[in-house]
Enzyme design. Structure first.
Site, PDB file in Angstrom:
ATOM      1  N   GLU A 148       0.911  -1.180   0.088  1.00  0.00           N
ATOM      2  CA  GLU A 148       0.007   0.119   0.039  1.00  0.00           C
ATOM      3  C   GLU A 148       0.872   1.385   0.071  1.00  0.00           C
ATOM      4  O   GLU A 148       1.537   1.537   0.866  1.00  0.00           O
ATOM      5  CB  GLU A 148      -0.873   0.047   1.279  1.00  0.00           C
ATOM      6  CG  GLU A 148      -1.817   1.285   1.283  1.00  0.00           C
ATOM      7  CD  GLU A 148      -2.948   0.997   2.314  1.00  0.00           C
ATOM      8  OE1 GLU A 148      -2.692   0.361   3.284  1.00  0.00           O
ATOM      9  OE2 GLU A 148      -3.949   1.981   2.165  1.00  0.00           O
ATOM     10  N   GLU A 242     -12.560   2.097   3.198  1.00  0.00           N
ATOM     11  CA  GLU A 242     -11.887   2.070   4.393  1.00  0.00           C
ATOM     12  C   GLU A 242     -12.144   3.250   5.155  1.00  0.00           C
ATOM     13  O   GLU A 242     -12.110   4.541   4.756  1.00  0.00           O
ATOM     14  CB  GLU A 242     -10.516   2.014   4.286  1.00  0.00           C
ATOM     15  CG  GLU A 242      -9.518   2.104   5.518  1.00  0.00           C
ATOM     16  CD  GLU A 242      -8.115   1.924   5.112  1.00  0.00           C
ATOM     17  OE1 GLU A 242      -7.485   0.991   5.660  1.00  0.00           O
ATOM     18  OE2 GLU A 242      -7.573   2.432   4.174  1.00  0.00           O
TER      19      GLU A 242
HETATM   20 MN    MN Z   1      -5.707   2.187   3.298  1.00  0.00          MN
END
Ligand code: MN
Length: 292
Positions: A148, A242
């Site tokens: 990420e 998220e």
């Molecule tokens: Mn994230």
């Protein structure tokens, strides 16, 4: 639209006890999601067999994510931290595989937090080597990795998609892809479409987050070009909402991420709203890409 729509478990729960996993599975299913992303900060203490029963009976898919801590930082120069990090990451891969999942993502190449200096060459080499060994283990387990890209206050290894591609070139494993997050892109990237177009088939996982990590559409992220770019590169992987609020507290993750504000109270309303927002956004993106 073929993307599995997912939701991060932090929308519902602040840990991975059996009761918490059951509750997250129930709520993710009830709010219409195909996939539940579990935060695997403590993978060795998850009841995998119990969770698998819950997941299978609900008919939902699972993915895993985590951010490493200073004591498990594989980009450290300290061999003990690197070894501890690799052990934790292998456990996380095994949990994902044990739950029938396909993806482990997040800040799996570094500690997640503010560094006070750039990554050192030796630390970076440690991170690359750790990802190579983890990728080989994950391949045996049928799991794909996605690193990420996060903002400068959460890692010193990669803050842009361009830096992620350079890291991937060094790792050089086909089952390691890039994980982008609109919240982080909004801080670090020049545009919301350019990074996606540059990544193409190296994009492996997507987080959808607003600029304040609360309700989608209520902040400053420019989602239109982002969703259009996903369609332009033919991205078919997970698209996962998220969000964090002090209404749901994970004793470790909330503090790592600086979740000090209450951005929502009603997890179910938030989750339904986000699912509709992502569905509409992806469909609009397909239409916009066809007209481009
Ligand atoms: Mn994230």
């Amino acid at each position: 639209m073929t993307n599995p729509l997912g939701v991060h478990a932090s929308v519902f729960i602040g840990g991975t006890s059996q009761d918490q996993v059951r509750r997250a599975v129930e709520l993710a299913t009830a709010t219409g999601y195909d996939l539940l992303e579990l935060a695997l900060l403590d993978p060795e203490n998850i009841d995998v067999a119990g969770a698998r029963k819950v997941v299978e009976s609900a008919g939902i898919s699972v993915s895993g994510s985590l951010g490493l801590a200073p004591t498990t930082d594989v980009s450290s120069e300290d061999p003990d931290a690197v070894a501890a990090g690799e052990k934790l990451l292998r456990s996380a891969v095994d949990v994902v595989a044990g739950l029938g999942g396909q993806h482990l993502c997040g800040v799996i190449y570094s500690a997640m937090g503010k560094y006070m200096a750039p990554a050192t060459p030796r630390g970076r080499a440690n991170a690359v080597a750790a990802m190579q060994r983890l990728a080989d283990h994950a391949t045996e387990q049928g799991v794909r990795l996605a690193v990420e890209v996060v903002n400068r206050y959460e890692t010193n290894i990669m803050n842009t998609a361009g830096e992620a591609m350079a890291f991937l070139d060094e790792v050089d494993r086909p089952n390691v892809k890039v994980h982008v997050d609109t919240y982080h892109m909004n801080i670090e990237e020049n545009t919301m479409d350019g990074p996606v177009l540059a990544l193409g088939d190296r994009l492996g996982y997507v987080h959808i987050g607003e600029s304040h990590r609360g309700y989608l559409g209520s902040g400053s992220v420019d989602f239109g070009p982002f969703f259009r770019a996903l369609a332009q590169v033919g991205y078919t992987g997970p698209v996962v909402f998220e969000s964090f609020s002090s209404a749901v507290v994970d004793p470790v993750l909330s503090n790592q991420l600086g979740v000090w504000r209450n951005l929502w109270d009603d997890s179910e309303h938030l989750a339904r709203h986000a699912r509709a927002f992502m569905h509409t956004g992806l469909e609009s993106g397909i239409r916009a890409a066809a007209q481009a």
